[in-house]
Design a protein around this motif. Structure first.
Motif, PDB file in Angstrom:
ATOM      1  N   TYR A   1     -29.783  82.572  50.261  1.00 57.11           N
ATOM      2  CA  TYR A   1     -30.193  83.289  51.476  1.00 57.11           C
ATOM      3  C   TYR A   1     -31.693  83.540  51.455  1.00 57.11           C
ATOM      4  O   TYR A   1     -32.403  83.302  52.443  1.00 57.11           O
ATOM      5  N   ARG A   2     -32.164  83.997  50.306  1.00 58.55           N
ATOM      6  CA  ARG A   2     -33.588  84.336  50.217  1.00 58.55           C
ATOM      7  C   ARG A   2     -34.452  83.087  50.398  1.00 58.55           C
ATOM      8  O   ARG A   2     -35.484  83.123  51.076  1.00 58.55           O
ATOM      9  N   ALA A   3     -34.006  81.977  49.815  1.00 56.64           N
ATOM     10  CA  ALA A   3     -34.763  80.729  49.955  1.00 56.64           C
ATOM     11  C   ALA A   3     -34.737  80.250  51.411  1.00 56.64           C
ATOM     12  O   ALA A   3     -35.756  79.805  51.947  1.00 56.64           O
ATOM     13  N   LEU A   4     -33.583  80.388  52.033  1.00 54.32           N
ATOM     14  CA  LEU A   4     -33.467  79.974  53.435  1.00 54.32           C
ATOM     15  C   LEU A   4     -34.329  80.865  54.330  1.00 54.32           C
ATOM     16  O   LEU A   4     -34.935  80.389  55.293  1.00 54.32           O
ATOM     17  N   ASP A   5     -34.366  82.128  54.004  1.00 57.36           N
ATOM     18  CA  ASP A   5     -35.203  83.073  54.752  1.00 57.36           C
ATOM     19  C   ASP A   5     -36.678  82.686  54.646  1.00 57.36           C
ATOM     20  O   ASP A   5     -37.459  82.902  55.572  1.00 57.36           O
ATOM     21  N   ASP A   6     -37.045  82.108  53.521  1.00 58.55           N
ATOM     22  CA  ASP A   6     -38.430  81.638  53.323  1.00 58.55           C
ATOM     23  C   ASP A   6     -38.623  80.200  53.802  1.00 58.55           C
ATOM     24  O   ASP A   6     -39.687  79.620  53.585  1.00 58.55           O
TER      25      ASP A   6
ATOM     26  N   MET B   1     -34.411  90.121  64.115  1.00 54.70           N
ATOM     27  CA  MET B   1     -34.567  90.483  65.527  1.00 54.70           C
ATOM     28  C   MET B   1     -35.989  90.187  66.006  1.00 54.70           C
ATOM     29  O   MET B   1     -36.196  89.738  67.141  1.00 54.70           O
ATOM     30  N   ALA B   2     -36.958  90.416  65.136  1.00 54.80           N
ATOM     31  CA  ALA B   2     -38.353  90.102  65.502  1.00 54.80           C
ATOM     32  C   ALA B   2     -38.515  88.603  65.690  1.00 54.80           C
ATOM     33  O   ALA B   2     -39.117  88.140  66.671  1.00 54.80           O
ATOM     34  N   ARG B   3     -37.974  87.827  64.772  1.00 49.99           N
ATOM     35  CA  ARG B   3     -38.068  86.366  64.868  1.00 49.99           C
ATOM     36  C   ARG B   3     -37.466  85.860  66.179  1.00 49.99           C
ATOM     37  O   ARG B   3     -38.046  85.030  66.884  1.00 49.99           O
ATOM     38  N   CYS B   4     -36.259  86.350  66.466  1.00 49.32           N
ATOM     39  CA  CYS B   4     -35.567  85.888  67.682  1.00 49.32           C
ATOM     40  C   CYS B   4     -36.359  86.279  68.921  1.00 49.32           C
ATOM     41  O   CYS B   4     -36.475  85.482  69.859  1.00 49.32           O
ATOM     42  N   ALA B   5     -36.868  87.491  68.933  1.00 50.17           N
ATOM     43  CA  ALA B   5     -37.622  87.948  70.106  1.00 50.17           C
ATOM     44  C   ALA B   5     -38.874  87.095  70.290  1.00 50.17           C
ATOM     45  O   ALA B   5     -39.239  86.759  71.424  1.00 50.17           O
TER      46      ALA B   5
ATOM     47  N   GLU C   1     -41.769  77.344  60.709  1.00 51.73           N
ATOM     48  CA  GLU C   1     -40.573  77.960  61.282  1.00 51.73           C
ATOM     49  C   GLU C   1     -40.268  77.368  62.665  1.00 51.73           C
ATOM     50  O   GLU C   1     -39.124  77.008  62.959  1.00 51.73           O
ATOM     51  N   PHE C   2     -41.293  77.278  63.511  1.00 49.35           N
ATOM     52  CA  PHE C   2     -41.088  76.718  64.850  1.00 49.35           C
ATOM     53  C   PHE C   2     -40.796  75.223  64.767  1.00 49.35           C
ATOM     54  O   PHE C   2     -39.902  74.717  65.453  1.00 49.35           O
ATOM     55  N   GLN C   3     -41.557  74.553  63.930  1.00 48.61           N
ATOM     56  CA  GLN C   3     -41.375  73.100  63.796  1.00 48.61           C
ATOM     57  C   GLN C   3     -39.956  72.771  63.336  1.00 48.61           C
ATOM     58  O   GLN C   3     -39.380  71.759  63.731  1.00 48.61           O
TER      59      GLN C   3
END
Lengths: 503, 505
Positions: free
Chosen positions: B193-198, B304-308, B352-354
């Protein structure tokens, strides 16, 4: 001796600090624009009994000062880091001196070593006061899940806020409790109600000060009572009954649709503990009842919707055709003595507006009976989740409808309501960030014009920024709820009394 | 102390980090007032403050171990425990450590904010309070000040008083210290999870490696959980290797089959999983729902910040970032994202966007419901998706329809794929799928007219031959799977015929 000396020095320091007063910088560079402040109180009209309008200056400054100048020449200066926090005693002088007129606010902000001054703005203080209390449900804007919910009451003349009821008092790990739809008779709290769903479910009513818990679901109605409206003179409450579902948008920013696959109107006779049908027309989704101030008309919304596909459930078809659901505004005449309804009148055929139609919800009539507020959006019944929802007002004498542009924003406005004197309009709006509902109030003058809406003030002006819950269904009250949370909790644990169905 | 250090940051650093990730502490008045206005709020507030230091597991561990040490010393002094008797005073710190490690998967479901420090602080209140009064009594030279009964009574008194500052009503959770200490998958999931989050996909895949040798019916080590498989496939998807899905271990298990109601992917990682699949609204939804039910957390605020930001809902994004900016360890993260909103180029150029944007299907808005089953929803959603708008999406819908064994959907996607890539070699995985479904009774596809590799067709014939041969020997499916695995274990066919354990949780 040493202790005495220390105390003397400490006392002197405290007195010195207390004597330090703010001054307005005399070498500030003038900016031709208004300052960016939050909440936005520039050029608003406030009631003469409102609490201080503390605000934050969002100019990236290290220090701010604001000078308040009253019509009598009185000057008051405030500033605390980036915030303007007004002394509550001095505020009363400011309101008194400005009543019926306005005071001026000039904001100064220091960035680096430089002070800037911004174009001063006025705050108008109306002759009219506002009801001292409002109440709202405090809830996270979630979708299906809920945990901690409370219905709170706030004193608008100061910053006091208290819980009326908190669901955690009776919720358990296994069974939670949802609370909603708090409602008052004639802005007073000796007759009020709210619903409890799921755990220990029932409608909690205060009737002439006496606490009751009623189960409004009968075999002949599709649900327990939902959206309520107390009759102004008799002991009746109109409710809608609803079968409500939710589904989620994969991309649309409205994110969720809350829909009724069925809904009707019922009348609850408080004295007889009896439920009767007001309207359950086929292919009609009746909802949001509200009374005229004389109690002789019941206004409500209804959408004509014919289910066409027998191969799927009503809920599924409703999801598939969600954009076709358009609510119109209707009224029924009511005889309070005979408890009979007659003469259905289509007040506003919103579904016929333009080529695509609109949908009207949440009607509320002004205390003088002249105007009717409602929320309008493209479709559906749950406008708090519709960013295009705005507040409109119908003049019931001419049936002209106007968009209340001073109240509306590009984001969702819903749940309009009147103060008891009809001079203030309150709405639940998501204008701040699009997601968290906040109560905004606007002045409604004697000429029938609304003024720029302002956010209900908080002691900490940054409160709304950091508070991750919504204020739903804001309602005015002229007095606080005196039944204690403990009394509500005790009653909640009792079995609900079943209402009878009267044909 | 050494043992505590070994057990906490050394052996269970990811566990402590995850506790912190599922907790929150925001500097400022609003958060504090919100906390302390509830029963037992002060201790909760302080517990949340201390929990954030598990961001560095060694730092948070040092703090809690020092508190336990102080408890030991005070207890020894309070009850006059000297020499070997002072060992008794270790019982309380040992119980507290046990309690901290006893949550297992319960760390995702704990509803008491700051639960990691709460019992320690409350015990500290009782012992420190009693010690203070004892010290005062000694100053007054009260002759019974040193009597153990006095100490016991003082502890009882402060225990009663403790209900005014904190709550002993901690989460009801199943005792799970065994899971915490020994379940490798539990630890792998946290690391992944942590790696995916990064967005560190190689780290996700590396974490999967230890169990890739294991397959159902051949357990030398524990097979991966469904969640690990999901994480692994996300990493493959974002590194251009999604067609390796069945070559790597794709046979996940439910971590607690006997307790399927207890653990759900919705709480373990749904917001991040949905985000990685470009399902921004569902990601936001589950971050919100989880924060409502299980309390606000850094993890949910970030999601939530990322999604927004992705949805260009900048005002609400600013709200979440404002909160994160008032934290110690997520301020930098928030400032970076804040800059994205003023300079969209930074966002568009960011990994992240790419990574996510090729998965966005611009035209489609559906009104539906995942019924709380994230994995099932994703499999169905992508299997049913038509007219993919990127080559990644094209691969995803093909692979997910294979994963969910939806032959009809796969065949539709396969036809489209072949039409869109007329002169290209069809990836072997898709050939395997087409041949498999083309050879089914009532086949939704015919295998004629496609350029299949001879090696793939021959391999399938050998698979079918061996399968029929073993079937005629009346071998159990487990035995057949084990026999065929060395030759065919990396094929879709093997997955299709022998993996029957797929459960949604």
């Amino acid at each position: 001796m040493k202790l005495n000396k220390f105390l003397s020095i400490a006392l002197a320091a405290v007195l010195l600090a207390a004597c330090t007063h703010l001054t307005v910088p005399d070498n500030a560079k003038q900016e031709a624009r208004l300052p960016r402040i939050y909440p936005d109180y520039t050029e608003v009209t406030i009631p003469c009994n409102l609490c201080p309008i503390n605000f934050a200056v969002q100019e990236g400054a290290s220090e701010v000062v604001a000078k308040f100048t009253c019509p009598d020449g009185g000057e008051y200066i405030y500033g605390e880091e980036q915030n303007v926090l007004i002394d509550e005693v001095e505020w009363l002088h400011i309101l008194k001196a400005s009543k019926g007129e306005s005071f001026q606010v000039e904001v100064f902000a220091k960035t680096g070593d430089e002070w800037k001054s911004f174009k001063p703005f006025n705050v108008y203080v109306a002759e009219d006061s506002i009801d001292s209390y409002i109440s709202y449900r405090v809830i996270q804007p979630s979708y299906v899940a809920y945990e901690m919910l409370s219905i709170n009451q706030r004193n608008l003349t100061n910053f006091d806020e208290k819980e009326i009821y908190n669901n955690m008092a009776v919720s358990t790990e296994e069974v939670g409790q949802c609370i909603n739809c708090h409602s008052y008779k004639n802005f007073k709290t000796d007759n009020m109600l709210f619903h409890m769903r799921q755990g220990l479910g029932g409608t909690m009513m205060v009737v002439n000060g006496e606490l009751r818990k009623i189960d409004l679901k009968t075999d002949s109605t599709i649900s327990a009572g939902v959206y309520p409206a107390w009759h102004p003179t008799k002991n009746f409450i109109a409710f809608s009954t609803n079968k409500t579902g939710q589904s989620f948008h994969t991309k649309d920013l409205n994110k969720i649709e809350v829909q009724d696959s069925e809904s009707d109107l019922i009348l609850y006779d408080v004295d007889k503990n009896e439920v009767s049908i007001v309207s359950n027309m086929p292919d009609e989704l009746e909802v949001f009842p509200t009374w005229s101030p004389d109690g002789k008309k019941l206004y409500f919304c209804s959408a004509h919707f014919e289910y066409k596909n027998d191969s799927v459930s009503k809920e599924t078809e409703m999801i598939q055709r969600y954009q076709e659901v358009k609510y119109n505004l209707y009224s029924l005449d009511f005889n309070p003595d005979t408890k009979t309804f007659s003469h259905l009148d289509t007040l506003y055929n919103a579904a016929a507006i333009d080529s695509i139609g609109k949908s009207v919800t949440l009607p509320r009539v002004s205390p003088d009976g002249r105007y009717l507020l409602f929320a309008q959006a493209e479709f559906g019944c749950f406008h708090v989740w519709h960013s295009d929802a705005d507040i409109y007002m119908m003049d019931l004498q001419t049936r002209e409808v106007q968009n209340l542009k001073d109240v509306n924003s590009p984001r969702s406005e819903s749940y309009p309501t009147w103060s008891s004197n009809g001079r203030w309009v309150m709405v639940a709006t998501r204008r701040d960030d699009g997601n968290y509902t906040r109560p905004y109030i606007a002045y409604f003058d004697k000429q029938g014009k609304t003024h720029k809406a302002f956010e209900v003030p908080q002691k900490d002006p940054n409160f709304y920024t950091f508070f991750l819950r919504s204020f739903n269904r804001p309602e005015f009250m002229i007095e606080p709820v005196t039944v204690t949370p403990q009394e509500f909790t005790k009653k909640a644990k009792e079995d609900a009394v079943k209402a009878k169905f009267a044909k | 102390m050494a043992a505590a250090f070994l057990l906490l940051p050394v052996m269970n650093g990811d566990y402590l980090y995850t506790i912190q990730d599922n907790s929150v502490f925001i500097k400022g008045r609003t958060f504090m007032v919100d906390m302390v206005s509830h029963y037992g709020g002060w201790v909760t507030w302080l517990s949340c403050y201390l929990t954030q230091f598990f961001y560095h597991p060694w730092l948070g561990s040092t703090l809690i171990i020092l508190l336990w040490l102080a408890l030991h010393l005070l207890t020894s002094w309070l009850f006059n425990l000297k020499g070997k008797w002072s060992l008794i005073a270790f019982i309380l710190p040992l119980l507290l450590m046990f309690n901290l490690l006893d949550y297992g998967y319960g760390i995702y479901y704990a509803k008491t904010p700051g639960f990691a420090f709460q019992p320690t602080l409350l015990c500290g209140f009782v012992i420190a309070g009693a010690s203070l009064v004892k010290g005062f009594l000694r100053l007054l030279k009260v002759h019974w000040a040193d009597h153990p009964i006095t100490s016991g009574l003082l502890c009882a008194l402060f225990f009663a008083l403790s209900f005014t500052v904190g709550t002993w009503k901690l989460d009801n959770h199943r005792s799970a210290i065994i899971t915490t200490l020994t379940d490798k998958n539990f630890k792998h999931e946290m690391k992944m999870y942590r790696a995916l989050d990064d967005f560190d996909f190689e780290a996700v895949l590396n974490e999967m490696t230890p169990s890739t040798t294991a397959q159902p019916h051949n357990h030398t080590t524990a097979p991966p959980t469904n969640l690990m498989v999901l994480y692994k496939n996300i990493a493959l998807m974002h590194t251009g290797r999604i067609t390796d899905m069945f070559k790597t271990d794709n046979c996940g298990i439910n971590p607690y089959k006997q307790d399927t109601t207890g653990i759900h992917i919705s709480q373990l990682g749904a917001p991040l999983i949905y985000y990685q699949f470009g399902q921004i609204n569902y990601s936001y939804r589950w971050a919100m729902e989880n924060s409502v039910v299980y309390g606000q957390s850094f993890r949910n605020l970030k999601m939530m910040a990322r999604c927004a930001i992705f949805n260009q809902e900048f005002d609400v994004a600013m709200k979440y970032l404002a909160l994160l900016k008032h934290s110690i360890y997520y301020r930098k993260w928030a400032l970076e994202r804040e800059a994205w909103m003023t300079n969209s180029t930074l966002f568009i150029q960011h990994k992240e966007f790419q990574t996510i944007s090729p998965l966005l299907h611009e035209d489609i808005n559906q009104l539906d419901n995942d019924e709380g089953r994230c994995e099932k929803y994703l499999l169905d959603h992508f299997s049913d998706l038509r007219r993919p708008t990127s080559s990644l999406l094209e691969d995803v819908i093909l692979c997910l329809s294979l994963w969910t064994e939806d032959g009809y959907a796969f065949c539709i996607h396969f036809y489209e794929y072949v039409q869109n890539h007329p002169n290209e070699t069809i990836p072997p995985l898709y050939q395997q799928g087409a041949i498999l479904y083309g050879n089914q009774p009532d086949a939704p596809i015919t295998t004629t007219g496609f350029k299949f590799d001879a090696t793939v067709s021959e391999q399938y014939n050998r698979f079918a031959e061996q399968y029929n041969q073993l079937s005629s020997q009346n071998l159990s499916p487990e035995e057949m799977a084990a026999r065929m695995k060395p030759t065919f274990g990396d094929t879709y066919w093997w997955y299709y015929y022998f993996y029957t354990d797929f459960t949604i949780y």
